[in-house]
Design an enzyme around this catalytic site. Structure first.
Site, PDB file in Angstrom:
ATOM      1  N   ASN A  92      -6.514  -6.686  -4.017  1.00  0.00           N
ATOM      2  CA  ASN A  92      -6.377  -7.625  -2.895  1.00  0.00           C
ATOM      3  C   ASN A  92      -6.618  -6.824  -1.621  1.00  0.00           C
ATOM      4  OD1 ASN A  92      -5.610  -9.399  -0.910  1.00  0.00           O
ATOM      5  ND2 ASN A  92      -3.452  -9.533  -1.527  1.00  0.00           N
ATOM      6  N   LYS A  96      -6.818  -7.843   1.306  1.00  0.00           N
ATOM      7  CA  LYS A  96      -6.122  -8.423   2.471  1.00  0.00           C
ATOM      8  C   LYS A  96      -7.076  -8.502   3.673  1.00  0.00           C
ATOM      9  CE  LYS A  96      -1.771  -6.953   0.498  1.00  0.00           C
ATOM     10  NZ  LYS A  96      -0.392  -6.562   0.669  1.00  0.00           N
ATOM     11  N   HIS A 100       0.405 -15.860  -1.841  1.00  0.00           N
ATOM     12  CA  HIS A 100       0.845 -14.478  -1.562  1.00  0.00           C
ATOM     13  C   HIS A 100       1.990 -14.532  -0.552  1.00  0.00           C
ATOM     14  CE1 HIS A 100       0.875 -10.333  -0.261  1.00  0.00           C
ATOM     15  NE2 HIS A 100       0.207 -10.054  -1.363  1.00  0.00           N
ATOM     16  N   GLU A 105       2.570 -12.879   1.936  1.00  0.00           N
ATOM     17  CA  GLU A 105       2.128 -12.780   3.338  1.00  0.00           C
ATOM     18  C   GLU A 105       1.674 -14.138   3.858  1.00  0.00           C
ATOM     19  OE1 GLU A 105      -0.486  -9.457   2.623  1.00  0.00           O
ATOM     20  OE2 GLU A 105       1.281  -8.209   2.299  1.00  0.00           O
ATOM     21  N   GLU A 140       5.311 -10.024  -7.294  1.00  0.00           N
ATOM     22  CA  GLU A 140       5.253  -9.030  -6.232  1.00  0.00           C
ATOM     23  C   GLU A 140       6.554  -9.054  -5.430  1.00  0.00           C
ATOM     24  OE1 GLU A 140       0.816  -8.166  -5.267  1.00  0.00           O
ATOM     25  OE2 GLU A 140       1.533  -9.688  -3.886  1.00  0.00           O
ATOM     26  N   GLY A 178       3.508  -2.537   0.169  1.00  0.00           N
ATOM     27  CA  GLY A 178       3.123  -1.633   1.256  1.00  0.00           C
ATOM     28  C   GLY A 178       4.201  -0.657   1.682  1.00  0.00           C
ATOM     29  N   SER A 194       3.036  -1.663  -4.226  1.00  0.00           N
ATOM     30  CA  SER A 194       2.952  -0.202  -4.242  1.00  0.00           C
ATOM     31  C   SER A 194       2.502   0.375  -5.580  1.00  0.00           C
ATOM     32  CB  SER A 194       4.289   0.421  -3.800  1.00  0.00           C
ATOM     33  OG  SER A 194       4.562   0.072  -2.449  1.00  0.00           O
TER      34      SER A 194
HETATM   35  P1  13P Z   1       0.399  -2.843  -1.876  1.00  0.00           P
HETATM   36  O1  13P Z   1      -0.275  -2.403  -3.150  1.00  0.00           O
HETATM   37  O2  13P Z   1      -0.268  -2.323  -0.657  1.00  0.00           O
HETATM   38  O3  13P Z   1       1.868  -2.606  -1.920  1.00  0.00           O
HETATM   39  O4  13P Z   1       0.201  -4.445  -1.799  1.00  0.00           O
HETATM   40  C1  13P Z   1       0.535  -5.223  -2.878  1.00  0.00           C
HETATM   41  C2  13P Z   1       0.055  -6.600  -2.622  1.00  0.00           C
HETATM   42  O5  13P Z   1       0.584  -7.298  -1.784  1.00  0.00           O
HETATM   43  C3  13P Z   1      -1.092  -7.071  -3.411  1.00  0.00           C
HETATM   44  O6  13P Z   1      -1.281  -8.443  -3.279  1.00  0.00           O
END
Ligand code: 13P
Length: 252
Positions: free
Chosen positions: A10, A12, A97, A99, A167, A173, A213
């Protein structure tokens, strides 16, 4: 039950054209040059879908978007429909997601509607769920995940058109991950909830990814757990070497 692992990136809101093309080409070359026992998916931002599609030509890597609107077309300024995604060559879309749930106030009900629209267009959904740090501290992880599965996953979802991504929000992150035992406990609970909602046969076939992560150095342990069927990778998917090393460590 053998479920082929899915290694999904992803991206983002990252990468302009030059960077995105280079990343996609590097990933495609590495996937071609190695024998992996897994499927690959990359989900660039909307702006790069066409560019990345071209870079992935001839590779077995699937292309996905990071969101979709629930309507096929119409007066929805700034939105993108599943028909449009299909038109660009997307086979997958990430939905719900955390976010988007936070930044755009997306609810389980909305996520469910988006998933139905994608399924009707023949697009596979990667439906995301996961608890906040506070919910985890309060011992609510499994309750929260159950409720998100019940609300976000369409009643007629199948193992072919749906992938679940667990997640934990506090792990995204941050460089923090739950322990392997915690991840397996949550994934097993998610599969139990899927069985309640969709039947045991479907639940046993449906892939449940872990995200938060995931890095080359923790992928082998996390992806060896019985109910973990792949990874949804953020930061480490932006470096071809890291993304490929996750697959090398977990799927070879
Ligand atoms: P990270 O791998 O940067 O922690 O992000 C995970 C994520 O949100 C994937 O959709």
């Amino acid at each position: 039950m053998v479920r082929k692992k899915l290694i999904a990136g992803n991206w983002k809101m990252n990468c302009l054209s030059a960077e995105g093309s280079a990343l996609a080409k590097d990933v495609a070359t590495a996937v071609k040059n190695n024998k992996f026992d897994c499927d690959f998916l990359v989900c660039p931002p909307f702006t790069l879908l066409t560019t990345v599609k071209k870079c992935l030509r001839g590779s077995k890597i699937s292309l996905g978007a990071q969101d979709v609107h629930f309507a096929d077309k119409g007066a929805h300024t700034g939105d993108i429909s599943s028909l449009m995604l299909k038109d660009l060559g997307c086979s997958h879309v990430i939905i719900g997601h955390s976010e988007r749930r936070v930044d755009h106030f997306e609810t389980d009900e909305l996520v469910n509607k988006k998933a139905v629209a994608a399924h009707n267009t023949g697009i596979v959904t990667v439906i995301c769920i996961g608890e906040t740090g506070e919910q985890r501290d309060n011992g609510e992880t499994i309750k929260v995940c159950e409720s998100q599965i019940m609300g976000s996953v369409p009643d007629d979802a199948t193992a072919k058109n749906t992938v679940i991504a667990y997640e934990p929000i506090w792990a995204i992150g941050t460089g923090k991950t739950p322990t392997a035992a915690d991840v397996e406990e949550v994934h097993a609970a998610i599969r139990k909830t899927l069985a309640k909602k969709l039947g045991k046969a479907t639940a046993n076939k449906m892939r449940i990814l872990y995200g938060g992560s995931v890095k080359p150095n923790n992928a082998a342990e996390l992806l060896s757990l019985p109910d973990v069927d792949g990874a949804l990778i953020g930061g480490a998917s932006l470096k071809a070497e890291d993304f490929i090393n996750i697959a090398k460590n977990a799927c070879k």
